[in-house]
Design an enzyme around this catalytic site. Structure first.
Site, PDB file in Angstrom:
ATOM      1  N   SER A  49      -9.810   2.414   2.789  1.00 15.91           N
ATOM      2  CA  SER A  49      -8.893   3.074   1.881  1.00 15.91           C
ATOM      3  C   SER A  49      -7.961   2.115   1.144  1.00 15.91           C
ATOM      4  O   SER A  49      -7.307   2.500   0.171  1.00 15.91           O
ATOM      5  CB  SER A  49      -8.041   4.083   2.664  1.00 15.91           C
ATOM      6  OG  SER A  49      -7.220   3.412   3.630  1.00 15.91           O
ATOM      7  N   LYS A  63       0.845  -1.193   0.000  1.00 15.13           N
ATOM      8  CA  LYS A  63       0.000   0.000   0.000  1.00 15.13           C
ATOM      9  C   LYS A  63       0.883   1.247   0.000  1.00 15.13           C
ATOM     10  O   LYS A  63       1.901   1.301   0.698  1.00 15.13           O
ATOM     11  CB  LYS A  63      -0.922  -0.004   1.227  1.00 15.13           C
ATOM     12  CG  LYS A  63      -1.939   1.132   1.260  1.00 15.13           C
ATOM     13  CD  LYS A  63      -2.881   0.996   2.451  1.00 15.13           C
ATOM     14  CE  LYS A  63      -3.902   2.126   2.495  1.00 15.13           C
ATOM     15  NZ  LYS A  63      -4.848   1.990   3.625  1.00 15.13           N
ATOM     16  N   SER A  84     -10.396   0.198   7.205  1.00 14.51           N
ATOM     17  CA  SER A  84      -9.836   0.269   5.854  1.00 14.51           C
ATOM     18  C   SER A  84      -9.094  -0.977   5.389  1.00 14.51           C
ATOM     19  O   SER A  84      -8.614  -1.021   4.265  1.00 14.51           O
ATOM     20  CB  SER A  84      -8.901   1.478   5.735  1.00 14.51           C
ATOM     21  OG  SER A  84      -9.649   2.675   5.739  1.00 14.51           O
TER      22      SER A  84
END
Length: 494
Positions: A160, A79, A184
């Site tokens: 997210s 990420k 998330s």
């Protein structure tokens, strides 16, 4: 030979160790898959050289008869919230475009030390602020799933960590890192039919992770199944003296401890989670989850978390407040974007840089956070929200006097179409209704896929455990996973 990109972490690790295939073959197969997946916009930066270098090291170690590292031969996605030395890290924001860290986050460093290679940096909601991956400055991530009832609208992969969820579901990587501030990791995992765990706050170091809300942010793994998440978490976790909130505790052997028997365990069903207008399919899946855990030997008890209804309002005061403080460092002076209009003074540069660099959702949360921290409103909002947070944590403590784990839905709906909720921030925030409470309390929580809705989209179930009981959470999720038998996968996306 089995398609290598269909294999998960454990299967790749074991296959490389056994010599069934080489680590380089695995890396090259995933690199090709990533190169074909541009339409999903899951990767912001591709790093094939990193994956190949790690694969060469694994193959050389095996040829020399050495003991292989825990993740030798396993290529993963990272990420873009994790700083990676020599590789751009933007948090999906224009204000950090062009920023290349000269240091490695502790979590990514731990994974690389365990032998993992990196396929690239994954797209996300800007500064981790969002539930649909529509706030990225570099375009939406598109879920590889489509509705089976004739609708072909592009779907949100959740947020997210939407780049992570989409990449795993599309077989672009066997696993990826995520971060969870209010859901998330878990919500995107539920949207695409994979597993994801948020460990106890402090299990994984926050050092080198771009901050959103420091008292809530927690790194965790996302993968195809429970075992793969346990393997990843073992490599990610550990004490870090550079992070003042890091827990100075040994890392358990979570994979070795996996056991799906729930004999003698009590599962709590929080009555406050039966929210108004919850889709019947979510309620039916929840009941199915109860039946599965009964079959695994568990006793079901009803529990109460009376302050649940205040969790979302408290979260959307605390998280923006911390964000407004954390994001003050992005001013155009030290790194990242600098917008310096002709004749501008320092204050003008600050304003121009932040206006150009931050997206609308980030600006909204900064403004909310600044407001609730301002003189005259701090006590009325932030102090009260902090008190509510304490009450929510106390609710969990009392519930765990009557049970070992809690079972809830992960999200109040299946994946929605891109653009369907983005115009209404409140509707978007409601996606976190089942995940935020455990984040406020710092508890471990995990989502596993339980089934499909009538449109053929994945639905997730969530297990919440006591602080530091990741093993119990993993085990309860394994019991659900075995009984759900979830094998659905998205159709062709290229």
């Amino acid at each position: 030979m089995t398609n290598l990109t269909d294999l998960g972490v454990a299967a790749i690790r074991d296959g490389v160790r056994a010599g069934t295939f080489s680590a380089r073959e695995v890396a090259e197969a995933f690199i090709v898959q990533v190169s074909k997946a541009k339409p999903l916009n899951a990767f912001l930066v591709e790093t094939p050289d990193h994956a190949i270098a790690a694969a060469k090291e694994a193959d050389a170690a095996r040829a020399a008869g050495e003991v292989l590292k825990p993740l030798a031969g396993v290529p993963i996605g990272m990420k873009d919230l994790f700083c990676t030395k020599g590789v751009p890290t933007t948090a999906a924001s224009l204000i950090l475009e062009g920023f290349t860290p000269q240091y490695e986050s502790t979590v990514s460093g731990n994974l690389f030390a365990a032998g993992a290679g990196m396929l690239g940096k994954l797209n996300m909601d800007q500064f981790a602020m969002g539930s649909s991956n529509e706030t990225s400055a570099f375009g939406n991530v598109i879920s590889p799933w489509r509705r089976s009832d004739g609708g072909n609208a592009p779907l949100a992969p959740g947020g997210s960590s939407g780049g992570s969820s989409a990449a795993i579901a599309a077989r672009l990587c066997p696993a990826a890192t995520g971060t969870d501030t209010g859901g998330s990791i878990r919500q995107p995992a539920a949207f695409v039919g994979i597993a994801g765990i948020k460990p106890t706050y402090g299990r994984c170091s926050r050092w080198g992770v771009v901050a959103f809300a420091s008292s809530l942010d927690q790194a965790g793994p996302m993968a195809r199944d429970v075992r793969d998440c346990a393997i990843m978490l073992e490599a990610m976790a550990g004490f870090d003296p550079k992070d003042a909130t890091s827990l100075n505790l040994p890392v358990p052997q979570w994979e070795a401890g996996l056991n799906s028997s729930m004999a003698g365990k009590k599962i709590g069903i929080p009555k406050e989670y039966r929210v108004d207008n919850m889709p019947s399919e979510i309620d039916a899946l929840w009941q199915q989850g109860i039946d599965w855990l009964k079959d695994a030997g568990a006793e079901i008890v009803e529990v109460s978390l009376p302050h649940t209804k205040y969790a979302l309002p408290a979260y959307y005061i605390i998280a923006p407040a911390e964000a407004s403080s954390n994001l003050a460092r992005y001013d155009g002076v030290r790194f990242g974007l600098r917008d310096l209009p002709e004749g501008a003074n320092l204050q003008d540069m600050y304003a121009a840089t932040r206006a150009a660099g931050f997206g609308n959702e980030v600006k909204r949360r900064i403004m909310i956070g600044t407001y609730v921290l301002s003189a005259g409103f701090y006590d009325a909002y932030f102090t009260q929200a902090s008190k509510v947070r304490t009450l929510i944590a106390r609710d969990f403590d009392r519930a765990f006097e009557a049970c070992d784990y809690l079972l809830t839905p992960t999200a109040p709906s299946a994946a929605f179409a891109l653009g369907e909720k983005s115009a209404d921030p409140i509707a978007m925030y409601l996606n976190d209704v089942f995940t935020v409470p455990s984040s406020l309390a710092g508890l471990p929580a995990m989502s596993v896929p339980g089934g499909l809705d009538k449109a053929g989209l994945p639905l997730g179930l969530q297990i919440i455990g006591r602080a530091l009981d990741e093993q119990g959470v993993l085990n309860a999720c394994l019991a659900l996973e075995e009984r759900a038998g979830f094998t659905a996968r998205p159709g062709a996306w290229w």
